[in-house]
Design an enzyme around this catalytic site. Sequence first.
Site, short mmCIF file in Angstrom:
data_model
loop_
_atom_site.label_atom_id
_atom_site.label_comp_id
_atom_site.label_asym_id
_atom_site.label_seq_id
_atom_site.Cartn_x
_atom_site.Cartn_y
_atom_site.Cartn_z
N ASP A 53 41.37 69.50 108.04
CA ASP A 53 40.03 69.82 107.55
C ASP A 53 39.37 70.90 108.38
O ASP A 53 39.85 71.26 109.46
CB ASP A 53 39.15 68.57 107.56
CG ASP A 53 39.60 67.52 106.56
OD1 ASP A 53 40.18 67.91 105.53
OD2 ASP A 53 39.38 66.32 106.81
N TYR A 114 48.25 62.13 115.35
CA TYR A 114 46.95 62.77 115.57
C TYR A 114 46.37 62.25 116.87
O TYR A 114 46.59 61.10 117.26
CB TYR A 114 45.99 62.45 114.42
CG TYR A 114 46.24 63.19 113.15
CD1 TYR A 114 45.63 64.43 112.90
CD2 TYR A 114 47.08 62.67 112.17
CE1 TYR A 114 45.86 65.11 111.73
CE2 TYR A 114 47.31 63.35 110.98
CZ TYR A 114 46.69 64.57 110.76
OH TYR A 114 46.91 65.24 109.59
#
Length: 267
Positions: A53, A114
């Site tokens: 994003d 992540y």
Amino acid sequence: MTKKIVLQIAYQGTSYSGWQYQPNALSIQEVLETILKKIAGFRISVISSGRTDAGVHAQGQIAHFHCPDHPHFTDPRQIQKMLNALLPHDIVIHDAVMTDGDFHSRFSAIAKEYRYTLSLLPKPLPHHRLFCFSPRYKLNIARMQEAAQYLVGTHDFASFANLGREYSSTIRTLYTLDLSEQEHLVTVICRGNGFLYKMVRNIVGALLDIGKGKYPPEHLLDMLATKDRRKGPPSAPPYGLSLHHVCYPPPYQWFCKHEHNNSSEGK
């Protein structure tokens, strides 16, 4: 069979609208494809392992493109050098390899990792400020670590998937969800077989609620059971998040830092 070039990419997402091309904003994909077009003289489509994003960083994004019949595209090391010479300072090609197999950056992946970085200082140090989130309230890291273990395993993560997207399934498997504390920084390490939209940031948002004492660690079990994102906490900001690593099965382990114990990890 058409050869492919596979890239390992790092980027600072601060100035970009995310990975995917956007008509009215600059994306990582657009920057890469623009430079490849400059080198080749025609458009080359770059496919990534996933769409980060706006504001999200990457240390180990993986992307590939079909290798054109062009003298500049015969040596992956030369391609790496050419790209790095033309890319802006906040995008770097770590490595490049050539393959003639069925490799696909997204569909061949078996796991992703992540990392979300939190600063325990009221105001982050200058060299950390673009890469970490400072909640500015005291956190109980032990309670956050305890809560995190309730999410490890295979669950329906509907409560942690942002609304407005259609999913064929909201069931995912987390192999690891750990907190690592070093001086004034806490890193949330999240490794799984796949992630829903904003899933990691929503998990971090829930852990922050636990850490500040709003809920007990067991509250995450209630969140899993409700399967309702509307009852969850706000997402953690994007700038603390980084795509750290993408793992592939043999023979595509060019960039793998470690093997996963579970050979049945899904995509």
